[in-house]
Design a protein around this motif. Structure first.
Motif, short mmCIF file in Angstrom:
data_model
loop_
_atom_site.label_atom_id
_atom_site.label_comp_id
_atom_site.label_asym_id
_atom_site.label_seq_id
_atom_site.Cartn_x
_atom_site.Cartn_y
_atom_site.Cartn_z
N GLU A 1 9.31 14.77 59.16
CA GLU A 1 8.86 16.13 58.84
C GLU A 1 10.01 17.07 59.18
O GLU A 1 10.46 17.12 60.32
CB GLU A 1 7.61 16.53 59.62
CG GLU A 1 7.12 17.93 59.23
CD GLU A 1 5.83 18.32 59.92
OE1 GLU A 1 5.29 19.40 59.58
OE2 GLU A 1 5.36 17.57 60.80
N LYS B 1 7.46 17.26 54.24
CA LYS B 1 7.03 16.00 54.84
C LYS B 1 7.44 14.86 53.92
O LYS B 1 7.21 14.92 52.71
CB LYS B 1 5.53 15.98 55.07
CG LYS B 1 5.05 16.94 56.14
CD LYS B 1 3.54 16.80 56.37
CE LYS B 1 3.06 17.74 57.46
NZ LYS B 1 1.60 17.61 57.72
N ARG C 1 10.79 20.62 59.70
CA ARG C 1 9.98 21.79 60.03
C ARG C 1 10.78 23.07 59.96
O ARG C 1 11.86 23.18 60.55
CB ARG C 1 9.38 21.63 61.43
CG ARG C 1 8.41 20.45 61.55
CD ARG C 1 7.88 20.32 62.96
NE ARG C 1 6.92 19.22 63.08
CZ ARG C 1 6.41 18.80 64.22
NH1 ARG C 1 6.77 19.39 65.36
NH2 ARG C 1 5.56 17.79 64.23
N THR D 1 9.35 23.89 54.79
CA THR D 1 8.95 22.67 55.48
C THR D 1 8.67 21.55 54.47
O THR D 1 8.09 21.80 53.41
CB THR D 1 7.70 22.92 56.33
OG1 THR D 1 8.01 23.90 57.33
CG2 THR D 1 7.21 21.65 57.01
N LYS E 1 7.27 10.61 53.51
CA LYS E 1 6.62 9.39 53.98
C LYS E 1 7.61 8.24 54.02
O LYS E 1 8.44 8.07 53.13
CB LYS E 1 5.45 9.03 53.08
CG LYS E 1 4.31 10.03 53.13
CD LYS E 1 3.15 9.58 52.26
CE LYS E 1 2.00 10.56 52.32
NZ LYS E 1 0.87 10.13 51.47
#
Length: 814
Positions: free
Chosen positions: A133, A122, A135, A120, A124
């Motif tokens: 994100e 993330k 996942r 995973t 910005k």
């Protein structure tokens, strides 16, 4: 339920499903390890608990990558990362939206060759609070149902599972999801990415103030131990509470650390002093010594040092990546589900070798992870009380509650296993146990304590083949507490209501802890979870020690709701008439309010148990009001009484209306009597109504087993037919009693036996119930007669009973 249920049925069957509450979060324990089937999700929807449906990302769902687009600025981020126009970077695939502008989820499929190489991630975007994100394992995404801010999740136009195929994941996404292999990132980059809580267990010690860490390390000399200990205890409690409040995992138990400090003092503080310091600190509800910013700095420094110490080592997975931690826990969880314990050990050793971790450490880490994965979400007390769907249910009225855990301990050869068999037979057949109502449910017997030939012989003598129908009792002879997952799966599928484990020791042979260790009893908490989740009751058999108490750690007693002790009569009790087949059942602990002492007798011919009433050291002790009330209602079963109407009953000894009402309520909560709500005029002339309760024992409460019409074989004795000998004590006069009941009562009044004399032998011929079971097949000797009752006693009885003359018939005059 209908719309959500229908949408679920239209989705692919192979996905790993998650039941989600109103706040977009899963509410079931270990949801990332134990996904649900479609049918299980439908059950959760029907129960009113599931308001949205999620899907496990990654490998559990066959390699599905969920791309969470959170904000309009993500379009530019996607183009920047991929180097492609938006339409090419995000090919058309199945997509879901909550209806909020710029928010959606896109589902792509990852080929198996990439599964172990991604995690995973993330990313910005330029606008604060927005980003992507990607996942993978350890995450879940909601695909339909309730959303707290909109009218719910729905598929994007033309992009449902039925309208669109799941597209392959673009290569730029997989590149972004590659874990970092170098752990020497600069402090600036580390500081910029740092967020609490971190996905690692932080030592509680490192979050204490510098002064308190010194106290813990060195202890203090005599003269300042109390003040220093109080300061350290408050810091331990306050810091632990703060870390728990922000969801940060930590290592170290505050109480154990206080005990360590007490031992390091000179001279050491006693255990009593430690208790005093602890209780004083708990009462003050302290906070941490350090500020939140300082605690964050301590955690950040600890985590940085951990990374620097492991830099240069080629780990199999990146240890600080939350997704990789989730993947590891998922892998360990799957290994521990393997039925073969040998295969479990093999697979766990292989995984531990790749991760350079001890196998026991991985196992312990997984169990900690299981306990910590439960969401901390307190509810308002009014919401909690309003969520109650039903009152306490009983498997055996007044004795065995539904959804509870019981430990029955006894000395070897006392008969605890036979008692368990008798209870299983009654519950599985739905027949009253000694006159007490039972709820018919499926039963599971886990028998690991006795040879198969003995079990088969005992069940055959007990009449299981004749009295228990096929499908109501299952037997397992090889299960161990280490196979708790298999038990959960079986209970999920079969839904038994009563599980007997014989015994705690034999089913714990694979445990590494000793019986004296607190951790030995931790598996009982798993049974508590199963009892709460599925509403089934567990009866665990155990042995007593030489002192007559529960053998092993006191946690065995503390970790369950009920503790029963089955024992042989003491010498003084034998002198009062108890025989070799009598036993005393002491209910020593009962959260359902069933504490008490009871006399039982084993019938060695069919291994059944006869309930002979409450046990008392003195024959002449007055029976409690609740027992006398129950006797009266049983004698007049089917008749409804208000508490006020029972004030004139002589047997109740002048009890007040409020005392009678409270006793009736206790009997109702135990399932021994039933109640109905009624309305009557309030008498104020304005037409208002008053709500009130009436209490009664229904006809179904009584045991269906008729009283035997054949006497015991005695020389020179003869017995008349018992037909028509159904007398009962006249009930309280009631203006509203049904005509049929009045006629029945009048008939009883005409059949009073006025010829019985002291010294006569007689037989009970009254209504069915607990007293009928007690007296069944016994010749009773009349010791005294007064106030329309006979004081009678049978051979081997410890106590005498007062029975109305109307319920007795002479079989041998004095």
């Amino acid at each position: 339920m209908g719309a959500l249920d229908n949408i679920l049925r239209q989705m692919p069957d192979e996905l790993a499903w998650v039941a989600v509450g109103r706040n977009k979060a899963p509410y079931l324990k270990n949801w990332s390890i134990h996904p649900l089937s479609k049918q299980e999700v439908v059950s959760e929807i029907a129960a009113g608990r599931c308001h949205a449906i999620g899907v496990l990302c990654g490998t559990p769902s066959g390699g599905l990558l969920f791309v969470d687009v959170d904000g309009a600025s993500c379009d530019r981020l996607v183009e920047k990362l991929s180097g492609l126009p938006l339409a090419e970077a995000l090919p058309k695939t199945v997509g879901v939206t909550s209806g909020r502008p710029g928010r959606c989820q896109l589902i792509y499929r990852v080929t198996r060759e990439h599964w172990d190489a991604i995690a995973t991630r993330k990313l910005k975007a330029a606008v604060p609070g927005e980003g992507l994100e990607l996942r993978w394992d350890g995450c879940q995404s909601v695909v339909t149902g309730h959303h707290p801010q909109t009218d719910g999740y729905r598929f994007l136009p033309g992009q449902s599972f039925e309208e669109c195929a799941i597209a392959p994941a673009p290569g730029w996404m997989l590149q972004q999801m590659q874990p970092q292999t170098s752990l020497t990132a600069s402090w600036q980059a580390f500081d910029r990415q740092f967020r609490l809580p971190v996905n690692a267990a932080v030592p509680l010690y490192c979050c204490l103030s510098r002064e308190n860490r010194h106290l813990f390390d060195e202890g203090v000399p005599q003269g300042c131990r109390d003040n220093s200990g109080a300061r350290l205890t408050r810091d331990l409690l306050g810091t632990a509470g703060y870390l728990a409040g922000i969801g940060q995992m930590f290592e170290g138990d505050p109480r154990q650390m206080l005990d360590t400090f007490c031992q390091r003092c000179s001279p050491p503080l006693s255990e009593r002093d430690g208790d005093r310091l602890w209780k004083s600190a708990v009462k003050d509800n302290p906070g941490p010594s350090l500020s939140p910013e300082q605690i964050e700095g301590c955690i950040k420094g600890w985590l940085w040092r951990q990374r620097q110490e492991s830099a240069g080592k080629p780990p199999a997975i990146a240890p600080d990546s939350p997704a990789d931690f989730q993947s590891t826990m998922t892998a360990v969880g799957k290994i521990l589900q393997i039925p073969s314990r040998a295969r479990q050990t093999w697979e766990l050793n292989q995984l531990a070798r790749r991760l350079r971790q001890p196998p026991d450490s991985l196992r312990a880490m997984f169990y900690d992870y299981q306990h910590e994965s439960h969401d901390f979400a307190p509810r308002d007390v009014h919401d909690f009380l309003a969520s109650r769907t039903e009152e306490r249910q009983w498997l055996v009225a007044g004795y065995i509650s539904a959804a509870t855990t019981i430990v029955l301990y006894a000395d070897g050869g006392t008969g605890k296993t036979l008692l368990a068999y008798d209870l299983i037979k009654a519950i599985a057949s739905g027949r009253p146990w000694n006159g007490f109502r039972t709820q018919q449910v499926k039963c599971l017997l886990v028998q690991t304590d006795e040879p198969e030939i003995d079990t088969r012989e005992r069940l055959d003598i007990a009449g299981y083949a004749e009295e228990v129908k096929r499908g109501w009792v299952a037997i397992e002879q090889h299960w161990q507490f280490s196979q708790m997952h298999q038990l959960r799966l079986w209970i999920t599928r079969e839904r038994p209501g009563f599980v007997v484990i014989d015994s705690l020791t034999s089913a714990n042979r694979a445990a590494t802890a000793e019986e004296k260790d607190t951790t030995y009893a931790s598996s009982l908490y798993d049974l508590v979870d199963l009892a709460n989740d599925f509403g089934c009751t567990f009866l665990v058999l155990h042995h007593e020690n030489k002192g007559g108490a529960v053998r092993g750690t006191t946690a065995i007693r503390n970790n369950v709701s009920e503790v029963w002790h089955l024992r042989r009569p003491k010498p003084a009790e034998v002198n009062q008439g108890l025989g070799r087949n009598h036993r005393i059942l002491d209910v020593e602990k009962s959260r359902s309010g069933c504490s008490g002492n009871y006399t039982l007798e084993l019938n060695v011919e069919d291994y059944s148990w006869s309930y002979q009433g409450e046990h008392s050291e003195s024959v002449r002790d007055e029976r409690p009001l609740s027992a006398r009330l129950l006797d009266y209602l049983e004698l007049h079963h089917g008749i409804r009484y208000e508490p006020q109407e029972l004030l004139g009953v002589e047997d109740l000894g002048g009890a007040t209306r409020d005392t009678i009402r409270k006793s009736l309520e206790r009997l109702r909560k135990k399932g021994l009597v039933e109640a109905e709500h009624r309305l009557k005029d309030n008498g104020n002339g304005q037409g208002g109504k008053t709500r009130y309760k009436v209490y009664f024992v229904p006809d179904a409460r009584m045991s269906p087993r008729a009283v035997s019409s054949e006497p015991e074989t005695q020389a020179g004795s003869s017995v008349e037919s018992l037909d028509g000998c159904n007398g009962a004590q006249p009930p309280v006069q009631r203006a509203e009693s049904p005509p049929a009941e009045e006629a029945q009562v009048v008939g009883r009044q005409k059949r009073v036996n006025s010829n019985l004399q002291v010294g006569d032998r007689c037989r009970y011929c009254g209504p069915s119930g607990s007293i009928a079971v007690t007296c069944r097949g016994r010749a009773l000797e009349v010791l005294a007669i007064a106030d329309g009752k006979a004081h009678v006693k049978a051979p081997k009885w410890a106590y005498a009973y007062d029975i109305p003359l109307a319920h007795l018939r002479t079989i041998k005059p004095a």
